[in-house]
Design a protein around this motif. Structure first.
Motif, mmCIF file in Angstrom:
data_model
loop_
_atom_site.group_PDB
_atom_site.id
_atom_site.type_symbol
_atom_site.label_atom_id
_atom_site.label_comp_id
_atom_site.label_asym_id
_atom_site.label_seq_id
_atom_site.Cartn_x
_atom_site.Cartn_y
_atom_site.Cartn_z
ATOM 1 N N UNK A 196 -16.474 61.660 -7.828
ATOM 2 C CA UNK A 196 -15.074 61.649 -7.165
ATOM 3 C C UNK A 196 -14.046 62.314 -7.496
ATOM 4 N N UNK A 197 -13.017 62.937 -6.644
ATOM 5 C CA UNK A 197 -12.176 63.829 -7.458
ATOM 6 C C UNK A 197 -11.113 63.059 -8.189
ATOM 7 N N UNK A 198 -10.872 63.725 -9.327
ATOM 8 C CA UNK A 198 -9.756 63.075 -10.447
ATOM 9 C C UNK A 198 -8.742 64.083 -10.513
ATOM 10 N N UNK A 199 -7.754 63.673 -11.155
ATOM 11 C CA UNK A 199 -6.526 64.696 -11.336
ATOM 12 C C UNK A 199 -6.739 65.186 -12.679
ATOM 13 N N UNK A 200 -6.049 66.081 -13.169
ATOM 14 C CA UNK A 200 -5.851 66.637 -14.703
ATOM 15 C C UNK A 200 -5.790 65.677 -15.758
ATOM 16 N N UNK A 201 -4.698 64.936 -15.259
ATOM 17 C CA UNK A 201 -4.236 63.857 -16.255
ATOM 18 C C UNK A 201 -5.276 62.820 -16.352
ATOM 19 N N UNK A 202 -6.235 62.546 -15.557
ATOM 20 C CA UNK A 202 -7.080 61.370 -15.580
ATOM 21 C C UNK A 202 -8.183 61.983 -16.535
ATOM 22 N N UNK A 262 -7.835 64.106 -18.782
ATOM 23 C CA UNK A 262 -7.172 64.091 -20.118
ATOM 24 C C UNK A 262 -7.216 62.934 -21.079
ATOM 25 N N UNK A 263 -6.929 61.682 -20.114
ATOM 26 C CA UNK A 263 -6.757 60.307 -20.623
ATOM 27 C C UNK A 263 -8.200 59.723 -20.795
ATOM 28 N N UNK A 264 -9.170 60.113 -20.327
ATOM 29 C CA UNK A 264 -10.615 59.871 -20.598
ATOM 30 C C UNK A 264 -10.790 60.408 -22.063
ATOM 31 N N UNK A 265 -10.657 61.745 -22.183
ATOM 32 C CA UNK A 265 -11.000 62.171 -23.461
ATOM 33 C C UNK A 265 -10.135 61.697 -24.424
ATOM 34 N N UNK A 266 -8.793 61.464 -24.159
ATOM 35 C CA UNK A 266 -7.734 60.985 -25.247
ATOM 36 C C UNK A 266 -8.149 59.430 -25.657
ATOM 37 N N UNK A 267 -8.752 58.632 -24.561
ATOM 38 C CA UNK A 267 -9.133 57.467 -24.866
ATOM 39 C C UNK A 267 -10.571 57.548 -25.778
ATOM 40 N N UNK A 268 -11.292 58.331 -25.607
ATOM 41 C CA UNK A 268 -12.469 58.319 -26.552
ATOM 42 C C UNK A 268 -11.988 58.650 -27.863
ATOM 43 N N UNK A 269 -11.186 59.466 -28.141
ATOM 44 C CA UNK A 269 -10.641 59.963 -29.635
ATOM 45 C C UNK A 269 -9.403 58.648 -30.039
ATOM 46 N N UNK A 320 -0.859 50.618 -25.223
ATOM 47 C CA UNK A 320 -0.053 51.623 -26.437
ATOM 48 C C UNK A 320 -0.777 52.763 -26.102
ATOM 49 N N UNK A 321 -2.134 52.959 -25.722
ATOM 50 C CA UNK A 321 -2.925 54.297 -25.465
ATOM 51 C C UNK A 321 -2.439 54.918 -24.287
ATOM 52 N N UNK A 322 -2.129 54.093 -23.445
ATOM 53 C CA UNK A 322 -1.535 54.628 -22.334
ATOM 54 C C UNK A 322 -0.107 55.505 -22.401
ATOM 55 N N UNK A 323 0.871 54.725 -23.147
ATOM 56 C CA UNK A 323 2.143 55.012 -23.528
ATOM 57 C C UNK A 323 1.886 56.581 -24.278
ATOM 58 N N UNK A 324 1.097 56.552 -25.438
ATOM 59 C CA UNK A 324 0.696 57.607 -26.221
ATOM 60 C C UNK A 324 0.295 58.676 -25.548
ATOM 61 N N UNK A 360 2.736 60.327 -23.108
ATOM 62 C CA UNK A 360 3.887 61.322 -23.886
ATOM 63 C C UNK A 360 3.263 62.476 -24.279
ATOM 64 N N UNK A 361 1.998 62.415 -24.839
ATOM 65 C CA UNK A 361 1.209 63.656 -25.169
ATOM 66 C C UNK A 361 1.221 64.743 -24.212
#
Length: 134
Positions: free
Chosen positions: A70-76, A78-85, A93-97, A100-101
């Motif tokens: 399914x189509x997703x946004x660039x931010x989505x 980014x958040x998937x890769x950010x959540x893995x790291x 707290x992860x969503x907030x950071x 902000x990033x």
């Protein structure tokens, strides 16, 4: 002035068991349930059978597979890769950071996520066009 007589309202009585109680014991799981709600009762054994059927079919795998397409946004992306790291399990707290990033990133840093989102979205729309033609 004379008042007109009112017709009496009928009140339906609750269903009762043979002993006069409003509760009965389920034959398969042994839980005491209200007779009025007996038709909505689902035993735990029935629910376990339902879970097994879902796992046998592989329902979760199919949902994950559809979600990837399914189509997703660039931010989505980014958040998937950010959540893995990100190693903390506190999702708020992860969503907030992460947000902000994302706000502080330049367009050059966002470019890989934009490209990834564009390829997935284009593939999705091509698949939709093929389905509509068929």
């Amino acid at each position: 002035m004379a008042y007109q007589s009112r017709s009496r309202k009928r009140v339906n009585a609750l269903r009762r068991g043979p002993d006069g109680s409003a509760f009965q014991i389920c034959g398969s799981c042994g839980i005491s349930i209200a007779i009025a709600l007996a038709d909505m009762h689902e035993c735990e054994s029935k629910m376990e059978v339902r879970k097994l059927k879902v796992e046998e079919v592989g329902f979760r795998f199919e949902v994950e597979q559809r979600f990837r397409d399914e189509p997703r946004s660039e931010f989505r992306f980014f958040m998937e890769s950010f959540g893995k790291n990100y190693d903390t399990k506190n999702y708020i707290e992860m969503d907030r950071k992460g947000s902000e990033t994302w706000k502080n990133m330049s367009s050059e840093e966002r470019l890989p996520y934009v490209i990834q989102a564009k390829t997935v979205n284009d593939a999705y729309y091509e698949k939709l066009l093929k389905e509509s033609e068929d």
